[in-house]
Design an enzyme around this catalytic site. Sequence first.
Site, PDB file in Angstrom:
ATOM      1  N   GLY A   1       0.906  -1.199  -0.039  1.00 43.72           N
ATOM      2  CA  GLY A   1       0.010  -0.028  -0.017  1.00 43.72           C
ATOM      3  C   GLY A   1       0.888   1.234   0.083  1.00 43.72           C
TER       4      GLY A   1
ATOM      5  N   THR B   1       7.485  -5.483   5.448  1.00 46.26           N
ATOM      6  CA  THR B   1       6.237  -6.162   5.965  1.00 46.26           C
ATOM      7  C   THR B   1       6.704  -7.501   6.820  1.00 46.26           C
ATOM      8  OG1 THR B   1       4.288  -7.401   5.264  1.00 46.26           O
ATOM      9  CG2 THR B   1       5.816  -6.885   3.395  1.00 46.26           C
TER      10      THR B   1
ATOM     11  N   ASP C   1       4.744  -9.904   6.359  1.00 44.91           N
ATOM     12  CA  ASP C   1       4.290 -10.971   5.386  1.00 44.91           C
ATOM     13  C   ASP C   1       5.223 -11.454   4.377  1.00 44.91           C
ATOM     14  OD1 ASP C   1       1.869 -10.174   6.851  1.00 44.91           O
ATOM     15  OD2 ASP C   1       1.086  -8.920   5.386  1.00 44.91           O
TER      16      ASP C   1
ATOM     17  N   ARG D   1      -3.670 -33.932  21.992  1.00 43.35           N
ATOM     18  CA  ARG D   1      -4.492 -32.896  21.159  1.00 43.35           C
ATOM     19  C   ARG D   1      -4.154 -32.463  19.892  1.00 43.35           C
ATOM     20  NH1 ARG D   1      -5.217 -28.951  26.549  1.00 43.35           N
ATOM     21  NH2 ARG D   1      -7.068 -29.839  27.331  1.00 43.35           N
TER      22      ARG D   1
ATOM     23  N   GLY E   1      -0.319 -13.106   7.663  1.00 42.53           N
ATOM     24  CA  GLY E   1       0.582 -12.996   6.352  1.00 42.53           C
ATOM     25  C   GLY E   1      -0.495 -12.714   5.211  1.00 42.53           C
TER      26      GLY E   1
ATOM     27  N   LEU F   1       1.013 -10.529  17.925  1.00 43.73           N
ATOM     28  CA  LEU F   1       2.416 -11.111  18.695  1.00 43.73           C
ATOM     29  C   LEU F   1       3.438 -11.183  17.527  1.00 43.73           C
ATOM     30  CD1 LEU F   1       0.939 -13.675  20.994  1.00 43.73           C
ATOM     31  CD2 LEU F   1       2.152 -11.518  21.822  1.00 43.73           C
TER      32      LEU F   1
HETATM   33  O1  F6P Z   1       0.524  -6.781   6.683  1.00 41.94           O
HETATM   34  C1  F6P Z   1       0.686  -6.884   7.970  1.00 41.94           C
HETATM   35  C2  F6P Z   1      -0.394  -7.701   8.630  1.00 41.94           C
HETATM   36  O2  F6P Z   1       0.085  -7.749  10.276  1.00 41.94           O
HETATM   37  C3  F6P Z   1      -0.971  -8.810   8.166  1.00 41.94           C
HETATM   38  O3  F6P Z   1      -0.357  -9.991   8.264  1.00 41.94           O
HETATM   39  C4  F6P Z   1      -2.528  -8.609   8.746  1.00 41.94           C
HETATM   40  O4  F6P Z   1      -3.419  -9.338   7.954  1.00 41.94           O
HETATM   41  C5  F6P Z   1      -2.717  -7.389   9.069  1.00 41.94           C
HETATM   42  O5  F6P Z   1      -1.577  -6.684   8.764  1.00 41.94           O
HETATM   43  C6  F6P Z   1      -3.472  -6.996  10.305  1.00 41.94           C
HETATM   44  O6  F6P Z   1      -3.712  -5.585  10.341  1.00 41.94           O
HETATM   45  P1  F6P Z   1      -4.111  -4.662  11.613  1.00 41.94           P
HETATM   46  O7  F6P Z   1      -2.993  -4.430  12.262  1.00 41.94           O
HETATM   47  O8  F6P Z   1      -5.047  -3.695  11.076  1.00 41.94           O
HETATM   48  O9  F6P Z   1      -5.131  -5.571  12.245  1.00 41.94           O
END
Ligand code: F6P
Length: 382
Positions: A139, A160, A162, A197, A205, A307
């Site tokens: 973004g 990121t 991700d 379990r 991600g 986390l």
């Molecule tokens: O892009 C990073 C990320 O942590 C993603 O893995 C996740 O889907 C998103 O951001 C969560 O965003 P927010 O901080 O708005 O919950």
Amino acid sequence: MLSFLGFFREEGLMTVPIKRIAICTGGGDAPGLNAVIRAAAISAMDLGWECYGLREGFNGIFFSERYTDGGLIRLTRERVRGIAHLGGTILGTTNKGNPLHFPLKMPDGSVREVDRSDEILEFFARRQLDALISIGGDGSLTIADALARKGLRVVGVPKTIDNDLDKTFTTFGFDTAVGFATECLDRLHSTAESHQRVMVVEMMGRYAGWIALHAGISGSAHAVLIPEIPFDLDKVAAKIRSRDAQGRLYSLVVVAEGAQPRDGTRTVLEPAEAGQAERLGGMGDAVAKGLKNLTGKDTRLVVLGHLLRGGSPTTFDRLAALRFGAAAVRALAEGQSGIMVALAMGGVNHVPLAEVAGHMRCVPLDGDTLLTGRNLGICFGD
Ligand code: F6P
């Protein structure tokens, strides 16, 4: 006299020698942001440039009246001392209010998306800022690309957890997230085994399975479900039953938040809104309930969630971030703009922002990491 925008368009900011730069952190935070800020600020000051940080993405510009410093933090040596190891960002960040699709509330209560990028250019001209270092994910880098096309001198830095950005070997934040997720799996083995379990562990991600795959393999999960491989839950249940038959009475199942069943869809916690992407989550819960039904085993869900975004950056992420920050300033000093600094085999290089913006990098199905998982007998639900 030229208007601010006229100044950009007719004179071109690119011709002005750099004296002051701004740094911006956008999107979700990732361990290593502060290391980029430190390296960029020190490198810039060494060149005699003044360095500023924009508060909370572009909020420092759009809502500058909210801040006692007008939305700009002066980054002195003192301000960037001792921050390289800290998680988060000293500038603040936001993943709401994309300036290219900014949510504007209309008098009738409806929300319209407007492009506020010209206000950013005006702000830079008014505050005599000559360049921007934009640290972010897809973004933020798409926004950086749009600003560069409008004449702002911009260098992007890939961030990121991700790891889903194209044209860079990796992004900082990913190694820290994977390291923590792996440690969580290590811890879950013993409790899962003690209680016989099934432990389902949901990991962030977005639409790529990098964190789930790397942590799942490193942490010896028995099944790993990623967005790139639509899954069949019966296959996962069969894996659990076959482990039971061999006397291995527990199983660890990693679920990427963007994973989806073959005959279903992704689970979304919050739909996309103006200026804001959809929020994924809930697939771990669906998988845990489904596996309990299919196997009859006691099943527990652990959602790692945010986390994964916290804590100190690992050495790898810290060093990558420091290298990116210094490289971004070197790129500006060389007269570069509209590029992103990227990690390549030989070192940090530059790639055009246009080649990164909007290009998500997913896990390749023929990559050796995924093949390693298959060789180890991990079930991918296919
Ligand atoms: O892009 C990073 C990320 O942590 C993603 O893995 C996740 O889907 C998103 O951001 C969560 O965003 P927010 O901080 O708005 O919950």
